[in-house]
Enzyme design. Structure first.
Site, mmCIF file in Angstrom:
data_model
loop_
_atom_site.group_PDB
_atom_site.id
_atom_site.type_symbol
_atom_site.label_atom_id
_atom_site.label_comp_id
_atom_site.label_asym_id
_atom_site.label_seq_id
_atom_site.Cartn_x
_atom_site.Cartn_y
_atom_site.Cartn_z
ATOM 1 C CB SER A 130 -6.296 5.082 10.479
ATOM 2 O OG SER A 130 -5.776 5.653 11.669
ATOM 3 C CB SER A 186 2.872 3.755 -4.048
ATOM 4 O OG SER A 186 2.672 4.001 -5.430
ATOM 5 C CE1 TYR A 205 -6.225 9.890 8.166
ATOM 6 C CE2 TYR A 205 -6.152 9.244 10.471
ATOM 7 C CZ TYR A 205 -5.752 9.047 9.160
ATOM 8 O OH TYR A 205 -4.886 8.028 8.862
#
Length: 264
Positions: free
Chosen positions: A141, A15, A154
């Site tokens: 994603s 973050s 991925y």
């Protein structure tokens, strides 16, 4: 809308910059105390100072979540923080197709995208169970739904993230702890904007993002909304799922992608 997050305590992995930083800012704005995580001390401390400067509570933990000892230290810090919201945002990617993705690349994708979340979840669940309330939010994603041919390992790893989120929600039945995933589409990061602006400059076209974005969205990421996503788009979805208002939402994969997964 008041999300009733004042007094909650969150840890957001990866973050210090990018989407993770946007999530940390939004949670802090809603009243959460935020533990900022990263591997770069300067960026992490800068964000924590920014959040404190806006009246929020923030601290920093550094560590590589792909390495067992370092990840354990981060998890220990999150336990001491008494986090009741964990946002598993860490997730590196590289471009590989089926010809170039060696078995080691597949392992790296799992170790970078799946195991960091597993480690944090296992560390923080006892406290959440004991308190009878908690939120686990895993960042997936759009590649989990529409696998990308140039990011094969991925895409598979992110599909695993979504899958484990659903199984976790079932595992936590009756505990007061929910688990959900948020899956971003194509997000206009600073680096992406610069790449397209440099390309436009070389071609003698306008470099203003307002002019470029419709073209980029049409050619690079066609979606019904007609623009690219922002960190704020993802942060808003995460903040809602983190809130008590989302208590009846559990085990979902919330695609925040402008509808790109619907485009053939």
């Amino acid at each position: 809308m008041d999300l009733d997050l004042v007094g909650r305590r969150a840890v957001v992995t990866a973050s210090s910059r990018g989407i993770g930083a946007a999530i940390a800012r939004r949670l802090a704005k809603e009243g959460c105390a935020v533990l900022v995580h990263g591997r770069d001390r300067e960026h992490a401390e800068d964000l924590a100072q920014e959040l404190r400067g806006r009246g929020g509570a923030a601290d920093v933990v550094l560590g590589d979540l792909t390495e067992e000892t370092s990840a354990a230290a981060v998890a220990d810090a999150a336990r001491e923080w008494r986090a009741d919201v964990v946002v598993n945002n860490a997730g590196p990617f590289v471009e590989n197709d089926w010809e170039t993705a060696e078995p080691s690349a597949w392992w790296d994708a799992v170790n970078g995208n799946v195991l960091p979340g597993v480690r944090m979840i296992r560390a923080l669940l006892p406290h959440m169970r004991e308190s009878g309330w908690g939120r686990v939010i895993n960042v997936g994603s759009r590649a989990a739904t529409t696998p990308l041919p140039n990011m094969v390992e991925y895409s598979a790893a992110k599909a695993a993230v979504v899958n484990m989120t659903t199984s976790l929600a079932r595992h936590l039945a009756g505990t007061g702890v929910t688990a959900n995933a948020v899956s971003p589409g194509v997000i206009a990061t600073d680096g992406m904007r610069e790449m397209f602006q440099q390309e436009a400059a070389q071609q003698g076209r306008s470099t203003e993002w307002e002019d470029l974005e419709p073209e980029v969205a049409k050619e690079y990421a066609p979606n019904p909304v007609g623009r690219l996503g922002t960190g704020a788009d993802i942060a808003a979805a995460v903040a809602f799922l983190a809130s008590p208002l989302a208590g009846y939402i559990n085990g979902i994969d919330l695609r925040v992608d402008g509808g790109i997964a619907l485009v053939p």
